[in-house]
Design a protein around this motif. Sequence first.
Motif, mmCIF file in Angstrom:
data_model
loop_
_atom_site.group_PDB
_atom_site.id
_atom_site.type_symbol
_atom_site.label_atom_id
_atom_site.label_comp_id
_atom_site.label_asym_id
_atom_site.label_seq_id
_atom_site.Cartn_x
_atom_site.Cartn_y
_atom_site.Cartn_z
ATOM 1 N N VAL A 59 36.627 65.802 35.125
ATOM 2 C CA VAL A 59 35.683 64.861 35.732
ATOM 3 C C VAL A 59 34.398 64.897 34.920
ATOM 4 C CG1 VAL A 59 36.657 65.074 38.034
ATOM 5 C CG2 VAL A 59 34.834 66.628 37.328
ATOM 6 N N LEU A 60 33.619 63.834 34.978
ATOM 7 C CA LEU A 60 32.430 63.718 34.128
ATOM 8 C C LEU A 60 31.419 64.834 34.379
ATOM 9 C CD1 LEU A 60 31.759 59.853 34.169
ATOM 10 C CD2 LEU A 60 33.026 61.211 32.500
ATOM 11 N N ALA A 76 24.202 47.980 38.173
ATOM 12 C CA ALA A 76 25.147 48.886 38.836
ATOM 13 C C ALA A 76 24.736 50.339 38.607
ATOM 14 C CB ALA A 76 26.560 48.644 38.317
ATOM 15 N N LEU A 77 24.255 50.641 37.389
ATOM 16 C CA LEU A 77 23.771 51.996 37.100
ATOM 17 C C LEU A 77 22.548 52.324 37.952
ATOM 18 C CD1 LEU A 77 24.086 52.227 33.203
ATOM 19 C CD2 LEU A 77 25.469 53.428 34.900
ATOM 20 N N LYS A 78 21.676 51.347 38.148
ATOM 21 C CA LYS A 78 20.490 51.569 38.976
ATOM 22 C C LYS A 78 20.884 51.861 40.424
ATOM 23 C CE LYS A 78 17.156 48.867 36.277
ATOM 24 N NZ LYS A 78 16.293 47.663 36.248
ATOM 25 N N LEU A 79 21.923 51.205 40.909
ATOM 26 C CA LEU A 79 22.409 51.493 42.263
ATOM 27 C C LEU A 79 22.914 52.935 42.360
ATOM 28 C CD1 LEU A 79 23.124 50.526 45.124
ATOM 29 C CD2 LEU A 79 25.357 49.815 44.238
ATOM 30 N N ILE A 80 23.624 53.380 41.340
ATOM 31 C CA ILE A 80 24.117 54.764 41.314
ATOM 32 C C ILE A 80 22.945 55.742 41.326
ATOM 33 C CG2 ILE A 80 25.257 56.477 39.839
ATOM 34 C CD1 ILE A 80 27.204 54.284 38.986
ATOM 35 N N VAL A 81 21.905 55.440 40.538
ATOM 36 C CA VAL A 81 20.718 56.300 40.508
ATOM 37 C C VAL A 81 20.078 56.375 41.887
ATOM 38 C CG1 VAL A 81 18.372 56.523 39.588
ATOM 39 C CG2 VAL A 81 20.255 55.925 38.065
ATOM 40 N N LEU A 95 26.878 61.479 38.273
ATOM 41 C CA LEU A 95 28.059 61.512 37.405
ATOM 42 C C LEU A 95 29.346 61.306 38.212
ATOM 43 C CD1 LEU A 95 27.162 64.398 34.915
ATOM 44 C CD2 LEU A 95 27.269 61.954 34.430
ATOM 45 N N SER A 96 29.387 61.870 39.410
ATOM 46 C CA SER A 96 30.567 61.685 40.268
ATOM 47 C C SER A 96 30.712 60.218 40.673
ATOM 48 C CB SER A 96 30.452 62.561 41.516
ATOM 49 O OG SER A 96 30.420 63.931 41.173
ATOM 50 N N LEU A 97 29.584 59.566 40.990
ATOM 51 C CA LEU A 97 29.621 58.149 41.353
ATOM 52 C C LEU A 97 30.007 57.276 40.157
ATOM 53 C CD1 LEU A 97 26.389 58.029 43.561
ATOM 54 C CD2 LEU A 97 28.726 57.714 44.368
ATOM 55 N N LEU A 98 29.469 57.626 38.976
ATOM 56 C CA LEU A 98 29.822 56.885 37.768
ATOM 57 C C LEU A 98 31.309 57.026 37.462
ATOM 58 C CD1 LEU A 98 28.957 55.256 35.269
ATOM 59 C CD2 LEU A 98 28.440 57.436 34.135
ATOM 60 N N ASP A 99 31.812 58.239 37.606
ATOM 61 C CA ASP A 99 33.238 58.506 37.385
ATOM 62 C C ASP A 99 34.090 57.656 38.324
ATOM 63 O OD1 ASP A 99 35.375 59.667 36.189
ATOM 64 O OD2 ASP A 99 34.988 61.694 36.888
ATOM 65 N N GLY A 109 33.197 54.887 39.864
ATOM 66 C CA GLY A 109 33.054 53.469 39.565
ATOM 67 C C GLY A 109 33.898 53.039 38.379
ATOM 68 N N LEU A 110 33.899 53.851 37.316
ATOM 69 C CA LEU A 110 34.659 53.508 36.118
ATOM 70 C C LEU A 110 36.167 53.559 36.374
ATOM 71 C CD1 LEU A 110 32.577 55.377 33.375
ATOM 72 C CD2 LEU A 110 32.602 52.932 33.883
ATOM 73 N N LEU A 111 36.590 54.458 37.268
ATOM 74 C CA LEU A 111 38.019 54.561 37.584
ATOM 75 C C LEU A 111 38.497 53.401 38.467
ATOM 76 C CD1 LEU A 111 38.309 58.394 38.291
ATOM 77 C CD2 LEU A 111 39.310 57.161 36.369
ATOM 78 N N THR A 112 37.564 52.772 39.192
ATOM 79 C CA THR A 112 37.943 51.717 40.125
ATOM 80 C C THR A 112 38.294 50.416 39.420
ATOM 81 O OG1 THR A 112 36.502 52.703 41.794
ATOM 82 C CG2 THR A 112 37.220 50.442 42.184
ATOM 83 N N VAL A 113 37.550 50.106 38.353
ATOM 84 C CA VAL A 113 37.773 48.827 37.648
ATOM 85 C C VAL A 113 38.804 48.999 36.538
ATOM 86 C CG1 VAL A 113 35.459 47.995 38.158
ATOM 87 C CG2 VAL A 113 35.853 49.302 36.068
ATOM 88 N N ASP A 114 39.417 47.910 36.141
ATOM 89 C CA ASP A 114 40.376 47.934 35.040
ATOM 90 C C ASP A 114 39.671 48.224 33.715
ATOM 91 O OD1 ASP A 114 42.392 47.344 36.802
ATOM 92 O OD2 ASP A 114 42.158 45.159 36.548
ATOM 93 N N LYS A 115 40.458 48.574 32.716
ATOM 94 C CA LYS A 115 39.923 48.990 31.425
ATOM 95 C C LYS A 115 39.046 47.918 30.789
ATOM 96 C CE LYS A 115 41.349 51.054 27.042
ATOM 97 N NZ LYS A 115 42.490 51.476 26.198
ATOM 98 N N ASP A 116 39.446 46.662 30.870
ATOM 99 C CA ASP A 116 38.699 45.573 30.222
ATOM 100 C C ASP A 116 37.730 44.879 31.184
ATOM 101 O OD1 ASP A 116 40.117 46.044 27.882
ATOM 102 O OD2 ASP A 116 41.756 44.709 28.496
ATOM 103 N N GLU A 117 37.603 45.401 32.402
ATOM 104 C CA GLU A 117 36.741 44.770 33.403
ATOM 105 C C GLU A 117 35.385 45.466 33.442
ATOM 106 O OE1 GLU A 117 36.717 43.856 38.246
ATOM 107 O OE2 GLU A 117 38.418 44.882 37.276
ATOM 108 N N GLU A 118 34.324 44.693 33.651
ATOM 109 C CA GLU A 118 32.975 45.245 33.729
ATOM 110 C C GLU A 118 32.604 45.501 35.184
ATOM 111 O OE1 GLU A 118 28.820 44.377 31.493
ATOM 112 O OE2 GLU A 118 29.523 42.751 32.786
#
Length: 551
Positions: A7-8, A205-210, A221-225, A227-236
């Motif tokens: 994990v991050l 989205a990063l500001k919301l995590i902060v 870092l847990s929230l970022l991890d 968030g990145l796992l929720t979306v597809d690889k090519d999705e923002e």
Amino acid sequence: MNKNSKVLALKYRPQVFEDLIGQEVIIETLKNSLSLGKIPNAFLFTGIRGIGKTTIARVLAKSLNCSKGSEMTCNTDCCNNGTEISESRHIDVLEMDAASKTGVDDVRDLIEFSRYGPTSSKYKIFIIDEVHMLSKQAFNALLKTLEEPPEYLKFIFATTEIKKIPITVVSRCQRFDLSRIKSSELLNYLKKIKDKEKGQITEDALKLIVKISEGSVRDSLSLLDRGLLTVDKDEELDLKKAQEIFGYFDKAQLIDLFKLILQGEEKKVIDSYRKIYDQGIEPKIFINDFMELIYYFQNIDLLTLESTNFSLNEDEFKMIKEISKNIDNQVLILFWQFTIKVLEELDIVSNQNISIEMFLIRLIYLSSFKPNEKSFKKEDSSKYLKNADEINIISNFKTETINQIKNVVQEEKDKPQVQLEVKDEKKISINSFDDLLKVCNEKKEIKLKYELEKNVSLVSFDNHRLEISFNDNLDKNFVKDLSSKLFNWTGERWIITFSKMKGNQTVKEKQENEIKEFLKKAKNTDLYKQVIEKFPDANLVDVKPKNNKEE
């Protein structure tokens, strides 16, 4: 384990002082201490979760035991000691979790182990995480060793609750208070991690995590991890998607709702709230965000966009500033007080959603008040209030709390005042402790009556305020149960306080003393003495008052 599978929060855990963020003053102090050789017997790191307490402890341990003497940069590539400490397998560095080893026997084993010098490094180091969890006896056993340890022994403590550590222990340590990470600094850090992970996520989205992480690096870092796992690889990952993932809603929706409240648009307010609720927002999160918005409306002239901790974007900041020009401060204070009361209500109502809707309707009514007016028109209130009960609730609340708007419902001084009274047959009047016991008996609240009679001593009873002392047998849920029942029975909020003063005797003690007094008087009677003369083994166990009623 493959590093990429971590994990991050673990993957990017700092390994040297230079990797740490937000604690520059503390790092500088530690570096100076190491370079000058002035190393204390014990270090104590305190602060909120996820800001680097245990991480600094491990980096400090590596710096103290670096075999190459490179105190400032020792890491896994520097020497074997650094590698083994990072992997938690160094024989001279013992990391202990005080949450699982709280007893005095655990500390005695630690002290016994400390008698032997280090085997492969300069210092033997004990890192104790969550040290406040140790028992009182464990702390006492540690005191002497902590004050005068052998030269080769060092203690490093970490805790989130410094107040639970005895002052005798704190005074023997060099204390470091770690601060929350600044929002701008944490945002820049997340951007770097996002780039390293090649993740696609917008700045909003990063500001919301902060904002959600509240200054904690690990949380962010847990929230970022996640968030990145929720979306597809090519999705923002954009702000809207992030709000869905983390259970937050667009602040602009709340500002629009606030504007509708001020305009008195009851139907639109309810429709707007229901759209927010349908997004899966918890009522308590909604209320907390609503309170935050009231704060911004009240203090917007004293704030900058940066000081809002990324809660607002530039457009929202401008909207609040513009709307706030037409809002009276006294109305905002009333809103604040009402919102706090709703937070209390949410703990006792079963359907929190309905409570929120009624709260919003009441705010519409409050927003129509003009503090400088000497009266208000009845037709204005009838638009929002359907019955006299609602008027009484509002009127009672203002009188009871801050008295911001005096005598809202009043006519000219030369005209007779009209006061609305609504009789509620279900409302019970409780004016004394005896009344309270009587109501408990009538309502079949046997457990509550038992606690009041046996374990509670009355100190004072006055105007919905109950001050008591109690013994060790009082049920832990007593205050919660009694407050809830009193509110249900009387329709009023009661204040229940515990007093250090010794109150009156409990009801049970009074009854026992009365029986003893009856027995004492009975034993002084001639009849008792005559019985004892004839039956020496007899024993008087009970006395009943004589019934003088003629049959």
